[in-house]
Design a protein around this motif. Structure first.
Motif, short mmCIF file in Angstrom:
data_model
loop_
_atom_site.label_atom_id
_atom_site.label_comp_id
_atom_site.label_asym_id
_atom_site.label_seq_id
_atom_site.Cartn_x
_atom_site.Cartn_y
_atom_site.Cartn_z
N PHE A 68 -6.23 -11.54 -6.50
CA PHE A 68 -6.97 -10.23 -6.05
C PHE A 68 -8.35 -9.95 -6.38
CE2 PHE A 68 -8.04 -5.63 -6.70
CZ PHE A 68 -8.20 -5.33 -5.58
N SER B 162 -5.69 -1.65 -7.17
CA SER B 162 -6.69 -0.78 -6.82
C SER B 162 -6.33 0.51 -6.85
CB SER B 162 -7.52 -1.67 -5.99
OG SER B 162 -8.80 -0.86 -5.60
N ILE C 189 -1.88 -0.63 6.89
CA ILE C 189 -2.53 -1.87 6.75
C ILE C 189 -2.52 -2.51 8.05
CG2 ILE C 189 -2.14 -4.34 5.77
CD1 ILE C 189 -0.13 -3.00 3.50
N ILE D 251 -3.25 0.29 -3.98
CA ILE D 251 -2.83 -0.94 -3.66
C ILE D 251 -2.01 -1.72 -4.85
CG2 ILE D 251 -3.96 -3.22 -2.78
CD1 ILE D 251 -4.36 -1.15 -0.65
N GLU E 59 -11.20 -7.54 -4.77
CA GLU E 59 -11.52 -6.26 -4.83
C GLU E 59 -11.14 -5.44 -3.42
OE1 GLU E 59 -15.97 -5.96 -4.96
OE2 GLU E 59 -16.19 -7.52 -3.29
N VAL E 60 -11.54 -4.05 -3.33
CA VAL E 60 -11.42 -3.40 -2.23
C VAL E 60 -12.68 -2.80 -1.90
CG1 VAL E 60 -10.60 -1.41 -0.89
CG2 VAL E 60 -8.99 -2.71 -2.56
N MET F 79 0.82 -1.21 -0.03
CA MET F 79 0.11 0.03 0.07
C MET F 79 1.01 1.26 0.02
SD MET F 79 -1.77 1.96 3.12
CE MET F 79 -0.18 2.54 3.38
N TRP G 209 -11.21 -0.26 5.00
CA TRP G 209 -11.56 -0.81 3.70
C TRP G 209 -11.02 -2.46 3.93
CZ3 TRP G 209 -10.06 4.19 3.42
CH2 TRP G 209 -10.90 4.97 2.76
N GLU G 210 -11.71 -3.32 3.41
CA GLU G 210 -11.31 -4.81 3.13
C GLU G 210 -10.67 -5.17 1.91
OE1 GLU G 210 -12.45 -9.48 4.31
OE2 GLU G 210 -13.95 -7.88 4.38
N VAL G 211 -9.47 -5.73 2.13
CA VAL G 211 -8.69 -5.90 0.57
C VAL G 211 -8.97 -7.30 0.47
CG1 VAL G 211 -6.69 -5.88 -0.73
CG2 VAL G 211 -7.04 -4.29 1.17
N CYS G 212 -9.86 -7.78 -0.47
CA CYS G 212 -10.28 -9.11 -0.61
C CYS G 212 -9.51 -9.83 -1.69
CB CYS G 212 -11.89 -9.08 -0.99
SG CYS G 212 -12.68 -8.14 0.13
#
Length: 410
Positions: free
Chosen positions: A230, A187, A201, A178, A232-233, A168, A220-223
């Motif tokens: 990867f 992202s 983070i 990201i 989405e956020v 990040m 935010w969640e980094v999924c």
């Protein structure tokens, strides 16, 4: 912009970016660097001062294995210190050189075999690999390609996820990027906070949080998918409760607590271990006063166990017990310049600060006291002997530590 860096005053409440400093200041800095005297500071709780840099230190990072501390300074070097000799007379450090530039931010990779830096002039991220030599030392080599330039404003923080899946970077506008480890942007997050003052983070790598001109901290969640790809956020939750801009925040080691400090003159401790997908909000656990935050930019560090909160404003550090919200220690004029970074080591035994050419390490006495209080509470409720023995052992260790520092309150 006739503000000197040493005045600790910030333009619009934000640190002046290195590039916007006028030539006059650069000359002024150059003259200042030639002065040999170091800022002198003594305190009964000062454990060590690490002094090998010839320039001002802007950032530091403890490695996740607890063995190293990395520091970067405007002397074009990164120093890697061995934590095991913090309490020795001599402090060994290894030096990595930054070609034709200097690093303003540094972070270890999760496997502790590399570190990333943000370059002041290059405005980009560079990766250094650490290769162990036969003599036990390390060779530092920069990877051939730096990351592409993507930010339009000065970068104020960087981070690597503990899973090693993403990096990040955050700039002082409203942008968080990201990246994957190869330097591709996965992202772009717009924080909508007018200006970012901090982003980080979470230790569990699930979240990225930011604060800025608005009175909230956004998370935010980094999924990632099951195969590690990867996805989405997504917006996770917010810390709402401050009434003015948030200067800074930090996570506890288990990512279940967060602390924040705001221009409203307060700090807050939050329980974020919630089911936010079911619209559950974080719980506010404690609010404490910190008047200095009303007029000055503040830095914040939370001990790994979330028992102690360290706040820095100007060149002073204040330590609070988070359970009672009381101030327990205050270190005045720790550095000859404003404090640029503040961090507990992973054991929580030490608090490190930088802000001139030295890193100062303090014994975390409020941490030992918090352990004592906690163990005394548990002992009253302990039901079996083995538990009682274990608690008594931890209590005795904390008491001994405080006694050896002359800090055991009668």
């Amino acid at each position: 912009q006739g503000l000197s860096f040493s005045s600790c005053q910030k333009a619009n409440g934000f640190p002046l970016s290195k590039s916007s400093a006028s030539k006059k200041q650069k000359q002024h800095q150059r003259i200042r660097k030639e002065k040999p005297q170091q800022h002198n500071f003594t305190h009964r709780l000062l454990a060590a001062a690490l002094k090998s840099h010839s320039g001002n230190i802007s950032c530091m990072d403890f490695s996740s294995n607890g063995k190293y501390l990395a520091t970067c300074a405007d002397d074009r070097t990164i120093r890697i210190w061995s934590t095991k000799d913090f309490l020795q007379r001599e402090h060994r450090s290894m030096r990595a050189n930054v070609e034709l530039d200097h690093a303003t931010l540094v972070r270890f990779s999760p496997d502790c075999r590399a570190f990333i830096v943000w370059l002041a002039s290059g405005d980009t991220l560079r990766v250094f690999k650490m290769t162990k030599r036969e003599d036990g030392g390390y060779t530092f080599t920069a990877t051939p390609e730096d990351f592409p330039k993507k930010h339009k404003a000065p970068v104020i923080n960087i981070g690597i996820a503990s899973t090693g899946k993403f990096i990040m970077t955050v700039s002082s506008d409203t942008t968080i990027l990201i990246w994957n480890l190869k330097g591709q942007v996965l992202s772009t997050i717009n924080t909508n906070q007018m200006n970012n003052t901090h982003a980080a983070i979470s230790p569990c790598s699930r979240f990225v949080a930011s604060c800025g001109f608005t009175p909230d901290v956004k998370v935010w969640e980094v999924c990632f998918g099951k195969k590690g790809d990867f996805q989405e956020v997504v917006r996770a939750f917010e810390l709402k409760g401050h009434s003015a801009a948030v200067h800074s925040f930090a996570f506890s080691n288990d990512s279940r607590r967060m602390a924040s400090v705001s221009k409203d003159g307060t700090w807050k401790l939050w329980d974020i271990d919630v089911e936010y997908k079911k619209q559950q909000d974080p719980y506010l656990l404690r609010t404490g006063r910190f008047e200095e935050a009303g007029t000055m930019l503040c830095r914040l560090a939370l001990s790994p166990d979330a028992q102690v909160l360290a706040l820095a404003s100007g060149s002073s550090i204040h330590l609070y017990n988070t359970r009672r919200g009381e101030k327990e220690e205050c270190f005045e004029q720790v550095h000859g310049e404003c404090i640029t970074d503040l961090s507990f080591d992973i054991t929580g035994r030490f608090l490190a600060s930088c802000g001139d050419r030295a890193v100062r390490l303090f014994h975390n006495t409020p941490g030992h006291r918090a352990v004592m209080e906690e163990m005394q509470g548990h002992l009253k409720r302990a039901s079996n002997d083995s538990t009682r023995q274990r608690l008594q052992q931890q209590l005795t260790q904390a008491q001994e530590a405080l006694k050896s520092l002359g800090a055991l309150k009668k």
